[in-house]
Design a protein around this motif. Structure first.
Motif, PDB file in Angstrom:
ATOM      1  N   VAL A  86      -3.245   3.586  -3.009  1.00  0.00           N
ATOM      2  CA  VAL A  86      -3.311   2.470  -3.954  1.00  0.00           C
ATOM      3  C   VAL A  86      -2.264   1.428  -3.574  1.00  0.00           C
ATOM      4  O   VAL A  86      -1.271   1.735  -2.904  1.00  0.00           O
ATOM      5  CB  VAL A  86      -3.070   2.936  -5.410  1.00  0.00           C
ATOM      6  CG1 VAL A  86      -4.162   3.892  -5.852  1.00  0.00           C
ATOM      7  CG2 VAL A  86      -1.697   3.572  -5.565  1.00  0.00           C
ATOM      8  N   LYS A  93      -0.934   7.775  -1.962  1.00  0.00           N
ATOM      9  CA  LYS A  93      -1.815   7.705  -3.128  1.00  0.00           C
ATOM     10  C   LYS A  93      -3.066   6.872  -2.874  1.00  0.00           C
ATOM     11  O   LYS A  93      -4.021   6.911  -3.642  1.00  0.00           O
ATOM     12  CB  LYS A  93      -1.053   7.124  -4.318  1.00  0.00           C
ATOM     13  CG  LYS A  93       0.110   7.993  -4.773  1.00  0.00           C
ATOM     14  CD  LYS A  93       0.824   7.362  -5.963  1.00  0.00           C
ATOM     15  CE  LYS A  93       1.974   8.243  -6.438  1.00  0.00           C
ATOM     16  NZ  LYS A  93       2.710   7.623  -7.569  1.00  0.00           N
ATOM     17  N   LEU A 140       0.829  -1.198   0.000  1.00  0.00           N
ATOM     18  CA  LEU A 140       0.000   0.000   0.000  1.00  0.00           C
ATOM     19  C   LEU A 140       0.868   1.254   0.000  1.00  0.00           C
ATOM     20  O   LEU A 140       1.776   1.401   0.816  1.00  0.00           O
ATOM     21  CB  LEU A 140      -0.899   0.009   1.238  1.00  0.00           C
ATOM     22  CG  LEU A 140      -1.797   1.238   1.401  1.00  0.00           C
ATOM     23  CD1 LEU A 140      -2.828   1.320   0.268  1.00  0.00           C
ATOM     24  CD2 LEU A 140      -2.489   1.211   2.762  1.00  0.00           C
ATOM     25  N   ASP A 141       0.590   2.137  -0.942  1.00  0.00           N
ATOM     26  CA  ASP A 141       1.165   3.482  -0.941  1.00  0.00           C
ATOM     27  C   ASP A 141       0.167   4.384  -0.227  1.00  0.00           C
ATOM     28  O   ASP A 141      -0.871   4.741  -0.798  1.00  0.00           O
ATOM     29  CB  ASP A 141       1.385   3.968  -2.369  1.00  0.00           C
ATOM     30  CG  ASP A 141       2.026   5.346  -2.439  1.00  0.00           C
ATOM     31  OD1 ASP A 141       1.868   6.132  -1.468  1.00  0.00           O
ATOM     32  OD2 ASP A 141       2.672   5.662  -3.456  1.00  0.00           O
TER      33      ASP A 141
END
Length: 201
Positions: free
Chosen positions: A55, A53, A49-50
């Motif tokens: 996403v 962002k 997971l970023d």
């Protein structure tokens, strides 16, 4: 549907994990980063997971578990309640007489996802054997052992009860429990051989 009964619903769940009945397996690991590990039946991939962002990034492509590994992940507080075969296997790991030829390293978090993830990445074996108080083990076949077995098998590993492949078991109830050994193929094969030897003795 209005015509479905509880028996019909149970039958839809009570299926072997093999023969393409189990179509997806995955888990999320929450730590310093959030990692999603997923298989759709054609390999295993990991996504991180970023948080900026919002996403998941495809960070681990085609995860492959080593054929053997030094790590063993068992709750050794239950050692005296394990079968003679499991005790002998663990003693062999500690004394360096394992057929893998690797010096054993104990790593047990007590979290199924955390322990399996460590084994998947580094190799070795996770075990939740039968005990005297829990002769069928404690992990549930349908929603704990089978999904993890699918993930690790798709990564080139193995998953066994000590007497047979987990994904080949025909469940007889939703919350059925099974002894569970999951990890590198050589490690799991070795513990199966210990079960066979001591069961025949």
């Amino acid at each position: 549907k209005g015509t479905e009964t509880s028996d019909n619903l149970d039958d839809s769940f009570l299926q072997r994990g093999s023969n393409q009945n189990l179509v997806v397996g995955g888990y999320c690991l929450y730590s310093a980063t959030t990692v999603l590990v997923l298989t759709l039946g054609s390999g295993v991939d990991g996504f991180t997971l970023d948080p900026d962002k919002g996403v998941f990034l495809h960070t681990h492509r085609d995860i492959r578990i080593p054929k053997s590994g030094a790590i063993y992940s068992f709750n050794e507080a239950n050692f005296m309640d394990f079968s003679e075969g499991v005790q002998a296997y663990l003693q062999g790991l500690k004394t360096g007489s394992s057929s893998t030829g690797l010096k054993a390293q104990a790593r047990y978090i007590g979290s199924l996802v955390g322990d399996i993830h460590n084994i998947l990445i580094n190799g070795g074996v996770f075990g939740y054997p039968a005990t005297q108080s829990n002769p069928s083990g404690k992990l549930r076949l349908l929603y704990e052992s089978c999904p993890m077995a699918m993930i690790v098998e798709q990564a080139g590993g193995a998953a066994s009860t000590g007497k047979g492949r987990i994904l080949d078991i025909m469940p007889n109830k939703i919350h059925q429990r099974v002894p569970t050994f999951i990890g590198s193929i050589e490690n799991v094969y070795e513990i199966d051989q210990f079960h066979k030897y001591y069961d025949e003795a």
